[in-house]
Write a protein that holds these residues in place. Structure first.
Motif, PDB file in Angstrom:
ATOM      1  N   ASP A 397      61.825   9.499  12.093  1.00  0.00           N
ATOM      2  CA  ASP A 397      62.711   9.737  13.239  1.00  0.00           C
ATOM      3  C   ASP A 397      63.229  11.156  13.029  1.00  0.00           C
ATOM      4  OD1 ASP A 397      64.818   9.908  15.031  1.00  0.00           O
ATOM      5  OD2 ASP A 397      65.738   8.006  14.440  1.00  0.00           O
ATOM      6  N   THR A 398      62.668  12.100  13.779  1.00  0.00           N
ATOM      7  CA  THR A 398      62.919  13.513  13.513  1.00  0.00           C
ATOM      8  C   THR A 398      63.972  14.065  14.456  1.00  0.00           C
ATOM      9  OG1 THR A 398      61.198  14.276  15.049  1.00  0.00           O
ATOM     10  CG2 THR A 398      60.499  13.793  12.801  1.00  0.00           C
ATOM     11  N   GLN A 401      66.132  20.434  17.699  1.00  0.00           N
ATOM     12  CA  GLN A 401      66.449  20.944  19.036  1.00  0.00           C
ATOM     13  C   GLN A 401      65.579  22.155  19.370  1.00  0.00           C
ATOM     14  OE1 GLN A 401      70.583  21.999  17.813  1.00  0.00           O
ATOM     15  NE2 GLN A 401      71.202  20.487  19.339  1.00  0.00           N
ATOM     16  N   THR A 402      65.525  22.494  20.654  1.00  0.00           N
ATOM     17  CA  THR A 402      64.847  23.724  21.066  1.00  0.00           C
ATOM     18  C   THR A 402      65.403  24.886  20.240  1.00  0.00           C
ATOM     19  OG1 THR A 402      64.714  22.830  23.296  1.00  0.00           O
ATOM     20  CG2 THR A 402      64.336  25.195  23.066  1.00  0.00           C
ATOM     21  N   ASP A 487      75.761  17.866  19.109  1.00  0.00           N
ATOM     22  CA  ASP A 487      75.560  16.433  18.895  1.00  0.00           C
ATOM     23  C   ASP A 487      76.657  15.856  18.005  1.00  0.00           C
ATOM     24  OD1 ASP A 487      73.232  16.240  20.365  1.00  0.00           O
ATOM     25  OD2 ASP A 487      71.902  16.399  18.640  1.00  0.00           O
ATOM     26  N   ARG A 502      74.857  13.519  22.541  1.00  0.00           N
ATOM     27  CA  ARG A 502      75.496  14.775  22.892  1.00  0.00           C
ATOM     28  C   ARG A 502      77.002  14.569  23.065  1.00  0.00           C
ATOM     29  NH1 ARG A 502      72.497  18.988  22.233  1.00  0.00           N
ATOM     30  NH2 ARG A 502      73.985  20.044  23.588  1.00  0.00           N
TER      31      ARG A 502
END
Ligand code: WT7
Length: 640
Positions: A397-398, A401-402, A487, A502
């Motif tokens: 489960d990675t 973020q951009t 987050d 978020r």
């Protein structure tokens, strides 16, 4: 091969501690051992988070495509680099070897040069998931042009905004795209967008669907004949470590999308290193990430990370439901996929279907499963683990973020014991902090707070294109000296992290990060709409869906609300794309506002969640009376 493939948890902690004690040394060893450089760096890292300014491997010269292609030619020239699986399964898969990829990228690079693209110019790529997309990305990198890939599901006005923001000179697109049973007129969308884009002087078009298109004289050209005539070798441009590699747009909670700028050396080192570790990548593997290259996942873990490791990376053009819900698993069996990386929203959609669609196929080639994009719920995690992984393949489960460029928190497969809904532990080099609202770091375990990163890592975005001030304000101002992710997270008793979502006005719908403001702006364009506010509510396939509160200019009586709802969604589709359509639209007489005029989304969110017991203090509102009215007229949503 130091630092690669830790064998057990103890070794992970050792490597992690080393990476924290001396991050420069840690990354320097990796950079030295696993990449080709035209010139070595002078300084591994210099940074100042107050500016913010971050530089990795300053003084080094390189070209990322030599690392992703050229250096593999002698050792694995005949190995498949890109394995393309078309939308329609009757069309044959294409195996593009490293040698062929080199040729294709060089030809494309020469075409770009002939068309006047120079180092530093921005090229907008608006293509479906076909090999030309990856090839264009690499061709830009080859000549030092900055690519800006725009997801080919975005509307013409979303495309125009992104082209104008970075003043792209060229657009690469196709006549159309195939998505399941549908054909989409991509070129038509580009034409519409370009009516308001003065910077673009060339459009190169790939023929994919044979859709009729209009070619604008002097601006548009078919790509195939140009490629045919282009020379098949192209020297790689010498790039500085901190030269821009690409811009990728991500939604902000207010204003225009943010063009996150990634640079060359640090991005390469980090994505390659994490790819190998997080997916336990070995030479014979066939790796498949189902994301679109229009998102950061595709940039880092379909193109750059896998190719830098000489891997075989699958590119799938289609959708999971076409021709039926077994398509993913059929592809896994067909190409003997070893690593399968997808999003929770896809898992939830597939879990709704008959298990027979999974059981029909041999999935024994799979050794690692991955998820990314949003928190995965426990039910989906178990479905994935039981039915796809057959309880034998670890799920990574990675979290990332951009903006982070690469994976930041993830289990190491076969090393870190997994725990459903937990992204678990930070990767080497990643120093996390949980912060309270007063700006203090929360130490110890079994705590929760706002997730920050305390120290630079090589693949972090360096700025927002054209707006460094916004970069500083968004990420480096909430907590001094720290990068704030936006987050919330909790840390359990053993130090595992779970991302709770978020904390700002961004909603994640089917893994797409959507800012509320641009959607509200679109709704407000409707002539009958006075004001609007949107919030997310839980949805069992999309994760979150959008609930809109809309105030009409007149009372709205006599208007057909169903038609208005359709029109509003139509406008959203035009401005942003169908992913941003509202599931629920409630017409209301007012919106709860603070005395300074800010919409109290917290209240709207609770009403959309049907969670009415704890609305909090409404007495400070400018207009507390509207709250009851909104509650009385709320649309009941189906809950999990
Ligand atoms: C946001 C970033 C990273 C590529 C895709 C999304 C959420 C991402 C996870 C995860 C819980 C996750 C976060 C993050 N997110 N991965 N494994 N668990 N939440 O990139 O569009 O930049 O979105 O996606 O909220 O901030 P993105």
């Amino acid at each position: 091969m130091s630092n690669y493939h830790v064998k057990n948890l103890e070794e992970y902690y050792q490597v992690y501690r080393k990476s924290i004690r001396n991050p420069e040394l840690f990354w320097e060893e990796i950079a030295e051992e696993h990449f080709v450089w035209k010139k070595r760096w002078d300084t591994v890292l210099s940074y100042d988070f107050s500016k913010p300014e971050v530089k990795w491997f300053e003084g080094a010269k390189l070209n990322i495509t030599e690392n992703c292609i050229d250096r593999h030619l002698r050792v694995r020239g005949d190995k498949t680099a890109i394995l393309f699986e078309p939308n329609d399964k009757i069309e044959e898969a294409q195996h593009i070897t490293y040698t062929e990829l080199h040729r294709k990228v060089c030809k494309m690079a020469n075409v770009l040069k002939e068309q006047g693209v120079k180092k530093g110019d921005r090229v907008c790529i608006y293509l479906p998931m076909i090999p030309e997309l990856a090839i264009s990305v690499l061709a830009c990198a080859r000549i030092g042009a900055v690519h800006s890939v725009v997801f080919a599901g975005f509307s013409s006005s979303a495309l125009a905004t992104r082209i104008n923001d970075c003043e792209a000179k060229m657009v690469l697109t196709s006549d159309g795209s195939f998505r399941g049973a549908k054909t989409i007129d991509l070129k038509g969308i580009v034409d519409e967008a370009l009516e308001s884009c003065a910077s673009v002087n060339t459009v190169l078009v790939v023929k994919r669907t044979n859709t009729d298109v209009t070619m604008k004289e002097g601006r548009d050209a078919w790509l195939a004949p140009l490629l045919e005539n282009a020379f098949d070798n192209c020297a790689a441009e010498v790039m500085d470590a901190e030269d821009p590699l690409f811009i990728l747009y991500t939604s902000g909670s207010t204003g225009n999308p943010k063009g996150m700028l990634h640079t060359t050396a640090g991005y390469m080192v980090y994505t390659a290193h994490t790819f190998k570790n997080v997916f336990n990548y070995k030479e014979q593997d066939v790796y498949w990430c189902t994301a679109d290259i229009g998102w950061i996942t595709g940039h880092s873990y379909i193109v750059y990370g896998p190719l830098a490791n000489g891997a075989t990376t699958v590119m799938f053009e289609g959708v999971p439901s076409y021709p039926d819900f077994g398509r993913f698993w059929e592809i896994v069996e067909k190409h003997k996929v070893s690593q399968f990386y997808t999003a929770p929203t896809a898992i939830r959609a597939l879990a709704k279907e008959n298990l027979e669609f999974v059981d029909r196929y041999d999935l024994s080639s799979i050794k690692v499963l991955g998820t990314v994009g949003e928190p995965i719920n426990e039910e989906a995690w178990h479905w994935y683990n039981d039915n796809v992984g057959k309880k034998k393949s670890p799920i990574v489960d990675t979290w990332w973020q951009t903006e982070t460029g690469g994976i930041m928190i993830s289990p190491i497969p076969y090393v870190t014991p997994t725990k459903p809904t937990y992204a678990t532990l930070p990767l080497p080099g990643i120093q996390l902090a949980l912060m309270d609202e007063q700006g203090e770091e929360i130490k110890g375990n079994q705590v929760d707070g706002r997730l920050c990163v305390k120290f630079p890592w090589p693949s972090m975005a360096r700025t927002i294109w054209g707006n460094h001030q916004r970069y500083k304000e968004t990420y480096f101002s909430a907590f001094e000296g720290k990068y704030f992710t936006g987050d919330g997270a909790l840390r359990d008793e053993v130090g595992y992290y779970r991302i709770t979502g978020r904390v700002d006005d961004v909603i994640i719908v089917s893994g797409h990060n959507l800012g509320t403001a641009p959607i509200e702006d679109a709704i407000n364009e409707h002539p009958a709409v006075a004001e609007s506010a949107i919030v997310g509510f839980p949805h069992d396939i999309k994760g979150s869906a959008l609930y809109g509160y809309v105030i009409l200019k007149e009372t709205g009586e006599g208007r057909n609300h169903e038609n208005l709802r359709k029109e509003i969604n139509q406008i959203i589709t035009e401005h942003i794309g169908p992913i941003a359509k509202l599931d629920k639209i409630q017409f209301t007489i007012g919106l709860p506002k603070t005395r300074s005029g800010k919409i109290m989304r917290r209240i709207l969110r609770k009403i959309a969640h049907n969670d009415l017991n704890n609305l909090g203090d409404v007495s400070t509102l400018l207009n507390p009376e509207v709250v009851q009215n909104i509650i009385d007229n709320r649309l009941v949503v189906a809950m999990k």
